[in-house]
Design an enzyme around this catalytic site. Structure first.
Site, PDB file in Angstrom:
ATOM      1  CE  LYS A  68      13.133 -41.783  38.993  1.00  0.00           C
ATOM      2  NZ  LYS A  68      11.637 -41.824  38.718  1.00  0.00           N
ATOM      3  N   GLY A  69      18.257 -37.971  36.213  1.00  0.00           N
ATOM      4  CA  GLY A  69      18.461 -37.371  34.992  1.00  0.00           C
ATOM      5  C   GLY A  69      19.708 -37.737  34.135  1.00  0.00           C
ATOM      6  CD  GLU A 124      23.115 -33.166  38.686  1.00  0.00           C
ATOM      7  OE1 GLU A 124      22.395 -33.803  37.706  1.00  0.00           O
ATOM      8  OE2 GLU A 124      22.946 -32.808  39.799  1.00  0.00           O
ATOM      9  CG  ASP A 128      17.510 -24.476  37.938  1.00  0.00           C
ATOM     10  OD1 ASP A 128      17.819 -23.425  38.017  1.00  0.00           O
ATOM     11  OD2 ASP A 128      16.530 -24.992  37.542  1.00  0.00           O
ATOM     12  CE  LYS A 156      17.293 -24.936  33.741  1.00  0.00           C
ATOM     13  NZ  LYS A 156      16.035 -25.006  34.447  1.00  0.00           N
ATOM     14  CB  VAL A 178      15.490 -27.679  28.811  1.00  0.00           C
ATOM     15  CG1 VAL A 178      15.468 -26.502  28.117  1.00  0.00           C
ATOM     16  CG2 VAL A 178      16.526 -28.072  29.935  1.00  0.00           C
ATOM     17  CG  ASP A 184      11.643 -35.443  35.115  1.00  0.00           C
ATOM     18  OD1 ASP A 184      12.764 -35.035  35.348  1.00  0.00           O
ATOM     19  OD2 ASP A 184      10.798 -35.971  35.973  1.00  0.00           O
ATOM     20  NE  ARG A 190      13.254 -39.454  34.252  1.00  0.00           N
ATOM     21  CZ  ARG A 190      13.565 -38.524  35.118  1.00  0.00           C
ATOM     22  NH1 ARG A 190      14.522 -37.914  34.821  1.00  0.00           N
ATOM     23  NH2 ARG A 190      12.852 -38.410  36.145  1.00  0.00           N
TER      24      ARG A 190
HETATM   25  P1  IMP Z   1      19.426 -27.328  41.015  1.00  0.00           P
HETATM   26  O1  IMP Z   1      19.555 -27.795  42.720  1.00  0.00           O
HETATM   27  O2  IMP Z   1      18.497 -26.132  41.146  1.00  0.00           O
HETATM   28  O3  IMP Z   1      20.844 -26.984  40.391  1.00  0.00           O
HETATM   29  O4  IMP Z   1      18.914 -28.357  40.250  1.00  0.00           O
HETATM   30  C1  IMP Z   1      19.164 -29.726  39.886  1.00  0.00           C
HETATM   31  C2  IMP Z   1      18.393 -30.754  39.392  1.00  0.00           C
HETATM   32  O5  IMP Z   1      16.908 -30.031  39.331  1.00  0.00           O
HETATM   33  C3  IMP Z   1      18.677 -31.191  38.264  1.00  0.00           C
HETATM   34  O6  IMP Z   1      19.816 -32.305  38.667  1.00  0.00           O
HETATM   35  C4  IMP Z   1      17.380 -31.692  37.685  1.00  0.00           C
HETATM   36  O7  IMP Z   1      17.025 -32.781  38.153  1.00  0.00           O
HETATM   37  C5  IMP Z   1      16.386 -30.560  38.053  1.00  0.00           C
HETATM   38  N1  IMP Z   1      15.978 -29.596  37.142  1.00  0.00           N
HETATM   39  C6  IMP Z   1      16.785 -28.260  37.294  1.00  0.00           C
HETATM   40  N2  IMP Z   1      16.507 -27.732  36.067  1.00  0.00           N
HETATM   41  C7  IMP Z   1      15.868 -28.455  35.101  1.00  0.00           C
HETATM   42  C8  IMP Z   1      15.189 -28.332  33.966  1.00  0.00           C
HETATM   43  O8  IMP Z   1      15.085 -27.407  33.172  1.00  0.00           O
HETATM   44  N3  IMP Z   1      14.515 -29.533  33.662  1.00  0.00           N
HETATM   45  C9  IMP Z   1      14.336 -30.635  34.202  1.00  0.00           C
HETATM   46  N4  IMP Z   1      15.066 -30.976  35.559  1.00  0.00           N
HETATM   47  C10 IMP Z   1      15.598 -29.690  35.903  1.00  0.00           C
HETATM   48 MG    MG Z   2      14.375 -34.074  37.627  1.00  0.00          MG
END
Ligand code: IMP
Ligand code: MG
Length: 205
Positions: A68-69, A124, A128, A156, A178, A184, A190
């Site tokens: 949803k982000g 996106e 992270d 990040k 964050v 969220d 959000r």
């Molecule tokens: P990744 O696969 O570790 O890059 O994570 C990506 C997903 O994790 C993002 O699309 C977010 O939904 C969630 N996410 C990662 N870091 C954060 C944060 O700091 N706050 C909120 N959601 C996060």
């Molecule tokens: Mg999320």
């Protein structure tokens, strides 16, 4: 004749005011530090929209939002892109803990469109570990779009586990959790217009 304007779907004011789950003051007191103000976000999203407009001149683009982000960013971004746009969404969830991704991604909602031969821009909220995006890019690439690029509001610093080519990026931030502007914690925050960190007590609650 006097015309009374009431909110759509409501012919007369409710006899008792709605009960709110929490006061906005309580909500905002969960915030620790604002990392990026609403104004900074808006000017950056405008800049990204202008870059996209220039780069894709003469083409139409399918924006694919990751729910949803990304919905907040996508709504603002799209209004700065002066091109014919179409919209689609995917919903994914990663197995594992609440604030960390495992890299195993499950598609909860797939695209409505066939993207073969289309210019696709994946939108996106945040990168992270990069594992979610890495999975999504592989998955979408196998459907043979004409082009596939990424627009991410946040990335990040220094913690990506896979190399990623992010064509449009808003901000690099420290590797902290964050919320706000679509992001969220437990489905809350959000709708904050800025990006902020939360007080540790909020996680513990
Ligand atoms: P990744 O696969 O570790 O890059 O994570 C990506 C997903 O994790 C993002 O699309 C977010 O939904 C969630 N996410 C990662 N870091 C954060 C944060 O700091 N706050 C909120 N959601 C996060
Ligand atoms: Mg999320």
């Amino acid at each position: 004749m006097e015309v009374r304007v009431t909110p759509a779907g409501r012919s007369s004011p409710p006899s008792t005011p709605p009960r709110l789950a929490a006061r906005v003051e309580d909500f905002e007191s969960d915030i620790d530090r604002i990392l990026i103000s609403g104004e900074e976000i808006q000017s950056t999203v405008r800049r990204l929209g202008e870059e996209i407009t220039r780069d894709y001149e003469g083409r139409s683009v399918l924006l694919v939002g990751v729910l949803k982000g990304a919905f907040v960013m996508m709504a603002d971004l799209s209004r700065h892109v002066r091109l014919p746009l179409e919209f689609d969404f995917m919903a994914v969830s990663s197995y594992g803990a609440a604030t960390r991704t495992s890299g195993v991604v499950r598609i909860l909602k797939d695209l409505d469109h066939d993207i073969e031969g289309q210019d696709v821009l994946l939108v996106e909220d945040i990168i992270d570990s990069g594992l979610t995006l890495n999975y999504l890019l592989k998955n979408l690439r196998s459907r043979r779009p004409a082009s596939l690029e990424v627009c991410a509001l946040l990335q990040k610093e220094g913690i990506q586990q896979v190399p990623l080519d992010v064509r449009y990026r808003g901000f690099m931030i420290p590797p902290e959790f964050v919320v706000g502007y679509g992001l969220d914690f437990a489905e809350r925050f959000r709708n904050l217009p800025y990006i902020a960190t939360l007080k540790p007590e909020t996680y513990e609650a």
